[in-house]
Design a protein around this motif. Structure first.
Motif, PDB file in Angstrom:
ATOM      1  N   LYS A  13      29.002  38.088  43.680  1.00 30.33           N
ATOM      2  CA  LYS A  13      27.979  38.949  44.491  1.00 30.33           C
ATOM      3  C   LYS A  13      28.908  39.789  45.328  1.00 30.33           C
ATOM      4  CE  LYS A  13      25.412  34.971  46.001  1.00 30.33           C
ATOM      5  NZ  LYS A  13      24.792  34.210  47.316  1.00 30.33           N
ATOM      6  N   VAL A  14      30.018  39.680  45.537  1.00 30.71           N
ATOM      7  CA  VAL A  14      30.917  40.837  46.497  1.00 30.71           C
ATOM      8  C   VAL A  14      31.286  41.828  45.589  1.00 30.71           C
ATOM      9  CG1 VAL A  14      32.803  40.879  47.769  1.00 30.71           C
ATOM     10  CG2 VAL A  14      31.491  38.838  48.256  1.00 30.71           C
ATOM     11  N   GLY A  15      31.689  41.481  44.320  1.00 32.60           N
ATOM     12  CA  GLY A  15      32.253  42.259  43.389  1.00 32.60           C
ATOM     13  C   GLY A  15      31.025  43.243  42.936  1.00 32.60           C
ATOM     14  N   LEU A  16      29.596  42.784  42.941  1.00 32.25           N
ATOM     15  CA  LEU A  16      28.628  43.391  42.534  1.00 32.25           C
ATOM     16  C   LEU A  16      28.359  44.442  43.614  1.00 32.25           C
ATOM     17  CD1 LEU A  16      25.855  41.130  41.181  1.00 32.25           C
ATOM     18  CD2 LEU A  16      26.644  43.214  40.073  1.00 32.25           C
ATOM     19  N   ALA A  17      28.506  43.909  44.808  1.00 35.99           N
ATOM     20  CA  ALA A  17      28.235  44.819  46.070  1.00 35.99           C
ATOM     21  C   ALA A  17      29.102  46.212  46.147  1.00 35.99           C
ATOM     22  CB  ALA A  17      28.045  44.062  47.501  1.00 35.99           C
ATOM     23  N   LEU A  18      30.234  45.730  45.932  1.00 37.94           N
ATOM     24  CA  LEU A  18      31.090  46.786  45.825  1.00 37.94           C
ATOM     25  C   LEU A  18      31.029  48.039  44.775  1.00 37.94           C
ATOM     26  CD1 LEU A  18      34.346  44.974  46.627  1.00 37.94           C
ATOM     27  CD2 LEU A  18      33.391  46.531  48.144  1.00 37.94           C
ATOM     28  N   ALA A  19      30.705  47.249  43.609  1.00 37.88           N
ATOM     29  CA  ALA A  19      30.322  48.166  42.393  1.00 37.88           C
ATOM     30  C   ALA A  19      29.128  48.930  42.477  1.00 37.88           C
ATOM     31  CB  ALA A  19      30.338  47.332  41.044  1.00 37.88           C
ATOM     32  N   LEU A  20      27.974  48.466  43.010  1.00 39.86           N
ATOM     33  CA  LEU A  20      26.886  49.063  43.376  1.00 39.86           C
ATOM     34  C   LEU A  20      26.889  50.267  44.455  1.00 39.86           C
ATOM     35  CD1 LEU A  20      24.398  46.349  42.997  1.00 39.86           C
ATOM     36  CD2 LEU A  20      24.784  48.033  41.320  1.00 39.86           C
ATOM     37  N   ALA A  21      27.942  49.836  45.375  1.00 44.12           N
ATOM     38  CA  ALA A  21      28.232  50.980  46.387  1.00 44.12           C
ATOM     39  C   ALA A  21      29.296  51.952  45.883  1.00 44.12           C
ATOM     40  CB  ALA A  21      28.495  50.139  47.654  1.00 44.12           C
ATOM     41  N   GLY A  22      29.584  51.791  44.936  1.00 43.97           N
ATOM     42  CA  GLY A  22      30.724  52.805  44.253  1.00 43.97           C
ATOM     43  C   GLY A  22      32.131  52.562  44.944  1.00 43.97           C
ATOM     44  N   GLU A  23      32.374  51.529  45.195  1.00 42.70           N
ATOM     45  CA  GLU A  23      33.851  51.419  46.079  1.00 42.70           C
ATOM     46  C   GLU A  23      34.822  50.505  44.784  1.00 42.70           C
ATOM     47  OE1 GLU A  23      35.519  51.671  48.941  1.00 42.70           O
ATOM     48  OE2 GLU A  23      33.548  52.611  49.922  1.00 42.70           O
ATOM     49  N   PRO A  24      35.526  51.223  44.721  1.00 42.49           N
ATOM     50  CA  PRO A  24      36.655  50.734  43.479  1.00 42.49           C
ATOM     51  C   PRO A  24      37.476  49.654  44.447  1.00 42.49           C
ATOM     52  CG  PRO A  24      37.116  52.950  43.930  1.00 42.49           C
ATOM     53  CD  PRO A  24      35.997  52.817  44.781  1.00 42.49           C
ATOM     54  N   PHE A  25      37.869  48.574  43.633  1.00 45.34           N
ATOM     55  CA  PHE A  25      38.723  47.509  44.619  1.00 45.34           C
ATOM     56  C   PHE A  25      39.830  46.867  43.780  1.00 45.34           C
ATOM     57  CE2 PHE A  25      35.098  45.522  42.395  1.00 45.34           C
ATOM     58  CZ  PHE A  25      35.249  44.286  41.931  1.00 45.34           C
ATOM     59  N   ASP A  26      40.825  46.634  44.511  1.00 45.12           N
ATOM     60  CA  ASP A  26      41.824  45.712  43.743  1.00 45.12           C
ATOM     61  C   ASP A  26      41.412  44.227  43.809  1.00 45.12           C
ATOM     62  OD1 ASP A  26      43.472  47.941  43.625  1.00 45.12           O
ATOM     63  OD2 ASP A  26      44.491  47.235  45.421  1.00 45.12           O
ATOM     64  N   TYR A  27      41.819  43.530  42.725  1.00 44.23           N
ATOM     65  CA  TYR A  27      41.215  42.091  42.708  1.00 44.23           C
ATOM     66  C   TYR A  27      42.383  41.095  42.551  1.00 44.23           C
ATOM     67  CZ  TYR A  27      38.803  38.121  40.643  1.00 44.23           C
ATOM     68  OH  TYR A  27      38.537  36.863  40.409  1.00 44.23           O
TER      69      TYR A  27
END
Ligand SMILES: N[C@@H](CCC(=O)N[C@@H](CS)C(=O)NCC(=O)O)C(=O)O
Length: 212
Positions: free
Chosen positions: A18-32
């Motif tokens: 869910k959190v990865g999806l929210a970041l992706a849909l908001a267009g926020e790249p993230f380290d994992y």
């Protein structure tokens, strides 16, 4: 360079998805950062200092050093910080939050638990599985009725409510729950999966740590 956000989680985890999806849909790249639950990495003092519940996901906001926990709460944080997906008005934000409480109560528990049992992570007897599958069906019927005549759960566009609920519905098949009897849910799933930025768990949550 470190991305604004670091998501700590594991690829099997619905709440992490869910959190990865929210970041992706908001267009926020993230380290994992991959957290090895089998090795108990979520119970180490270092991890517990980031998430007192000793669970994944955890989201670090590298711009201010905050460590966020509880997926629904993290979704609200992402919506606040990005100004996206949170709902257009106070009424929509409140309604989104209501859906997020609802889904954990009525749908996440049965689907995640039966999925966990089918994957061999927990033991459930047949009667308990049947009870959970029945509960999931009742919740999906409710969701199907709620989606009649509308595209999204709240307002006119996708919000964190849709992300939170999708992050459970995505795993219905793994729990042996067929979505076919819920046509509005099926149509909403298709709409959701067509959103720009949508990705499958494997694309968002690799099996090892990865920079953005
Ligand atoms: N309500 C929490 C649930 C998180 C959760 O259940 N995480 C699981 C992985 S999917 C976990 O860390 N389990 C290990 C544990 O609870 O010790 C959330 O939404 O973030």
């Amino acid at each position: 360079m470190t991305a604004r956000y670091t998501l700590h989680g594991i690829f099997l985890s619905g709440p992490t998805y869910k959190v990865g999806l929210a970041l992706a849909l908001a267009g926020e790249p993230f380290d994992y950062t991959h957290v090895n639950l089998r090795a108990g990495e979520h119970k180490t003092p270092e991890f517990m200092a980031m998430n007192r519940f000793g669970q994944v996901p955890c989201l670090t906001d590298n711009s201010n050093g905050r460590n966020l926990c509880q997926s629904a709460s993290i979704l609200e944080y992402i919506a606040d910080k990005t100004g996206k997906l949170g709902g257009a008005t106070l009424d929509e934000r409140v309604a989104a939050r209501e859906w997020m409480f609802w889904v954990w109560d009525k749908l996440a528990a049965p689907i995640y638990r039966v999925r966990g049992a089918k994957a061999g992570f927990r033991t459930l007897d047949d009667a308990t599985v049947a009870m959970y599958v029945g509960e999931a069906g009742a919740a999906l019927k409710f969701l199907d009725n709620a989606l009649a005549g509308r595209s999204w759960l709240v307002g006119e566009g996708p919000t964190i409510a849709d992300i939170d609920v999708y992050g459970v519905v995505h795993y219905a098949g793994d729990a042996g729950v067929d979505l076919a009897p819920y046509p509005n849910v099926v149509a909403w799933v298709e709409r959701f999966r067509a959103l720009p930025g949508f990705a499958e768990p494997a694309a968002l949550l690799p099996a090892e740590s990865k920079a953005a």
